[in-house]
Motif scaffolding. Structure first.
Motif, PDB file in Angstrom:
ATOM      1  N   GLY A  31      55.939 -20.502   2.901  1.00  0.00           N
ATOM      2  CA  GLY A  31      57.186 -20.339   4.113  1.00  0.00           C
ATOM      3  C   GLY A  31      58.246 -19.088   4.030  1.00  0.00           C
ATOM      4  N   ARG A  32      58.301 -18.641   3.611  1.00  0.00           N
ATOM      5  CA  ARG A  32      59.316 -17.152   3.532  1.00  0.00           C
ATOM      6  C   ARG A  32      58.646 -15.593   4.828  1.00  0.00           C
ATOM      7  NH1 ARG A  32      58.469 -12.443  -0.296  1.00  0.00           N
ATOM      8  NH2 ARG A  32      60.649 -12.308  -0.503  1.00  0.00           N
ATOM      9  N   VAL A  33      57.803 -15.330   4.457  1.00  0.00           N
ATOM     10  CA  VAL A  33      57.172 -14.851   5.281  1.00  0.00           C
ATOM     11  C   VAL A  33      57.134 -15.524   7.119  1.00  0.00           C
ATOM     12  CG1 VAL A  33      55.192 -13.733   2.888  1.00  0.00           C
ATOM     13  CG2 VAL A  33      54.516 -15.373   5.100  1.00  0.00           C
ATOM     14  N   VAL A  34      56.885 -16.763   7.415  1.00  0.00           N
ATOM     15  CA  VAL A  34      57.183 -16.905   8.621  1.00  0.00           C
ATOM     16  C   VAL A  34      58.038 -17.060   9.192  1.00  0.00           C
ATOM     17  CG1 VAL A  34      57.001 -19.435   9.562  1.00  0.00           C
ATOM     18  CG2 VAL A  34      55.153 -18.815   8.060  1.00  0.00           C
ATOM     19  N   ILE A  35      58.915 -16.780   8.685  1.00  0.00           N
ATOM     20  CA  ILE A  35      60.432 -17.185   8.589  1.00  0.00           C
ATOM     21  C   ILE A  35      60.679 -15.034   8.333  1.00  0.00           C
ATOM     22  CG2 ILE A  35      62.881 -17.275   7.826  1.00  0.00           C
ATOM     23  CD1 ILE A  35      62.258 -19.315   6.356  1.00  0.00           C
ATOM     24  N   GLY A  36      60.634 -14.968   7.717  1.00  0.00           N
ATOM     25  CA  GLY A  36      60.651 -12.874   8.107  1.00  0.00           C
ATOM     26  C   GLY A  36      59.926 -12.687   9.204  1.00  0.00           C
ATOM     27  N   LEU A  37      59.180 -13.212   9.176  1.00  0.00           N
ATOM     28  CA  LEU A  37      57.986 -12.133  10.516  1.00  0.00           C
ATOM     29  C   LEU A  37      58.915 -12.939  12.085  1.00  0.00           C
ATOM     30  CD1 LEU A  37      55.186 -10.973  11.373  1.00  0.00           C
ATOM     31  CD2 LEU A  37      54.502 -13.113  11.642  1.00  0.00           C
ATOM     32  N   MET A  38      59.863 -14.098  11.911  1.00  0.00           N
ATOM     33  CA  MET A  38      60.584 -14.663  12.995  1.00  0.00           C
ATOM     34  C   MET A  38      61.714 -13.702  13.520  1.00  0.00           C
ATOM     35  SD  MET A  38      58.892 -17.535  14.305  1.00  0.00           S
ATOM     36  CE  MET A  38      58.915 -18.387  14.778  1.00  0.00           C
ATOM     37  N   GLY A  39      62.100 -13.969  12.201  1.00  0.00           N
ATOM     38  CA  GLY A  39      63.208 -12.444  12.064  1.00  0.00           C
ATOM     39  C   GLY A  39      62.673 -11.324  12.821  1.00  0.00           C
ATOM     40  N   HIS A  40      61.894 -10.971  12.238  1.00  0.00           N
ATOM     41  CA  HIS A  40      61.048  -9.573  12.264  1.00  0.00           C
ATOM     42  C   HIS A  40      60.855  -9.746  13.908  1.00  0.00           C
ATOM     43  CE1 HIS A  40      58.675  -6.140  13.277  1.00  0.00           C
ATOM     44  NE2 HIS A  40      58.047  -6.933  13.534  1.00  0.00           N
ATOM     45  N   ALA A  41      60.348  -9.944  14.719  1.00  0.00           N
ATOM     46  CA  ALA A  41      59.732 -10.278  16.373  1.00  0.00           C
ATOM     47  C   ALA A  41      61.018 -10.359  16.477  1.00  0.00           C
ATOM     48  CB  ALA A  41      58.948 -11.272  16.567  1.00  0.00           C
ATOM     49  N   LEU A  42      62.174 -11.385  16.879  1.00  0.00           N
ATOM     50  CA  LEU A  42      63.308 -11.452  17.490  1.00  0.00           C
ATOM     51  C   LEU A  42      64.235 -10.390  17.301  1.00  0.00           C
ATOM     52  CD1 LEU A  42      64.141 -15.464  16.003  1.00  0.00           C
ATOM     53  CD2 LEU A  42      63.748 -14.374  18.648  1.00  0.00           C
ATOM     54  N   GLU A  43      64.039  -9.969  16.317  1.00  0.00           N
ATOM     55  CA  GLU A  43      65.158  -8.543  16.451  1.00  0.00           C
ATOM     56  C   GLU A  43      64.264  -7.427  17.048  1.00  0.00           C
ATOM     57  OE1 GLU A  43      67.605  -5.678  13.141  1.00  0.00           O
ATOM     58  OE2 GLU A  43      65.099  -6.242  12.487  1.00  0.00           O
ATOM     59  N   SER A  44      62.965  -7.407  16.809  1.00  0.00           N
ATOM     60  CA  SER A  44      62.922  -6.442  17.264  1.00  0.00           C
ATOM     61  C   SER A  44      62.520  -6.331  19.323  1.00  0.00           C
ATOM     62  CB  SER A  44      60.903  -6.135  17.381  1.00  0.00           C
ATOM     63  OG  SER A  44      61.205  -6.079  15.565  1.00  0.00           O
ATOM     64  N   ALA A  45      62.790  -7.458  19.969  1.00  0.00           N
ATOM     65  CA  ALA A  45      62.357  -8.254  20.534  1.00  0.00           C
ATOM     66  C   ALA A  45      64.047  -7.908  21.166  1.00  0.00           C
ATOM     67  CB  ALA A  45      62.187  -9.043  21.033  1.00  0.00           C
ATOM     68  N   PHE A  46      65.123  -8.052  21.006  1.00  0.00           N
ATOM     69  CA  PHE A  46      66.152  -7.928  21.125  1.00  0.00           C
ATOM     70  C   PHE A  46      67.221  -7.962  20.312  1.00  0.00           C
ATOM     71  CE2 PHE A  46      63.772 -12.478  22.318  1.00  0.00           C
ATOM     72  CZ  PHE A  46      63.589 -11.427  23.752  1.00  0.00           C
ATOM     73  N   GLY A  47      67.623  -7.472  19.567  1.00  0.00           N
ATOM     74  CA  GLY A  47      68.412  -7.064  18.509  1.00  0.00           C
ATOM     75  C   GLY A  47      69.123  -5.112  19.357  1.00  0.00           C
ATOM     76  N   SER A  48      70.636  -5.603  18.469  1.00  0.00           N
ATOM     77  CA  SER A  48      71.042  -4.519  18.934  1.00  0.00           C
ATOM     78  C   SER A  48      72.134  -3.845  18.404  1.00  0.00           C
ATOM     79  CB  SER A  48      71.023  -4.143  21.061  1.00  0.00           C
ATOM     80  OG  SER A  48      72.157  -5.348  20.723  1.00  0.00           O
ATOM     81  N   ASP A  49      72.852  -2.334  17.924  1.00  0.00           N
ATOM     82  CA  ASP A  49      73.875  -2.147  16.651  1.00  0.00           C
ATOM     83  C   ASP A  49      75.141  -3.487  17.591  1.00  0.00           C
ATOM     84  OD1 ASP A  49      71.934  -0.647  16.327  1.00  0.00           O
ATOM     85  OD2 ASP A  49      72.787   1.460  16.843  1.00  0.00           O
ATOM     86  N   ASP A  50      74.829  -3.531  18.627  1.00  0.00           N
ATOM     87  CA  ASP A  50      76.598  -3.733  19.098  1.00  0.00           C
ATOM     88  C   ASP A  50      76.724  -5.527  18.511  1.00  0.00           C
ATOM     89  OD1 ASP A  50      74.911  -4.163  21.290  1.00  0.00           O
ATOM     90  OD2 ASP A  50      76.218  -3.717  22.297  1.00  0.00           O
TER      91      ASP A  50
END
Length: 260
Positions: A31-50
């Motif tokens: 499960g941890r790799v599923v959660i990590g991959l979701m976090g990776h995808a969401l941050e890569s698509a929509f993350g920003s410094d502010d």
């Protein structure tokens, strides 16, 4: 990092590696790799410094196998102070998990003093000896520095955790992804309160962060476990070497391991 990553990238697909094998079924992912991959995808698509990824919730309703994985992301709302996004993970073309992430804009704290719990007085991870790999939780899936208690021990438990491999090969872990991939540890650390070992499989994880971690180590402090009729809830407070980060919680079901 020299250890095998959890995934390799092949175009739009993520290819699971043997390092991501889960504890419940040898044909499924942890499960941890599923959660990590979701976090990776969401941050890569929509993350920003502010913006801070202040909340990540991942619902896991099907154990993914080792088929290629696709993650589809959607921006739900883009506001001046709140950015809301969702993701869905497909394993072998079947929906296996969904996630939502709330990004909040960085500003300043309001004036005045507000009560918060006292921090923990845990020793720095560099001052704690490396445990025997043969007895460390999940072997070499992560590095740990036990602080207080352990699996099956009564009362509060504390531990440091550090990732030993990349989530996606060739992509360095960001601070948020480091917390996301580690956050699934809330389930075994909160629910392994029996002398018979871990008997619950978590169906979700929610992480709340008021800041991102500094350094590679994430501290877990088990503060709650409750269970009735095979349904459990658990919670851990999260730390780094500078203090509190937030907390992680999960729901879980009674579960038996599949034969290997």
């Amino acid at each position: 990092m020299t250890e095998q990553p959890f995934f390799l990238r092949d175009g739009a697909a993520f290819l699971p590696q043997a390092s991501g094998r889960g504890p419940w079924n040898p044909q499924s992912l942890h499960g941890r790799v599923v959660i990590g991959l979701m976090g990776h995808a969401l941050e890569s698509a929509f993350g920003s410094d502010d913006f801070i990824p202040a909340r990540l919730t991942v619902d896991m309703y099907r154990l993914p196998n080792f088929d290629p994985i696709e993650v589809k992301t959607t921006l739900i709302r883009e506001g001046g102070r709140i950015r809301m996004a969702e993701a869905e993970l497909f394993s072998g073309g079947k929906s296996s998990a969904k996630a939502s992430c709330q990004f909040l804009r960085r500003t300043e704290n309001p004036p005045g003093k507000i009560w918060s719990p006292p921090g923990w007085n845990a020793p720095h991870p560099d001052s704690i000896p490396d445990p025997d790999p043969a007895t460390a939780p999940m072997g070499r899936m992560w590095a740990v520095r036990p602080i207080k208690g352990g699996f099956g021990a009564e009362g509060e438990r504390q531990i440091w955790m550090r990732e030993v491999r990349e989530l996606v090969g060739g992509v360095p872990l960001t601070p948020f992804q480091r917390v996301a991939v580690a956050s699934d540890f809330v389930s075994p650390f909160a629910h392994a309160s029996s002398d018979q070992g871990l008997g619950f499989i978590n169906t979700d994880v929610t992480v709340y962060l008021h800041r991102l971690p500094v350094g590679e180590w994430v501290g877990f402090r088990s503060v709650n476990h409750q269970a009735t009729d095979g349904v459990a809830v658990g919670e851990c407070w999260l730390y780094d070497s500078e203090g509190s980060l937030g907390f992680a919680s999960c729901a879980a079901l009674a579960q038996k391991r599949a034969p290997r």
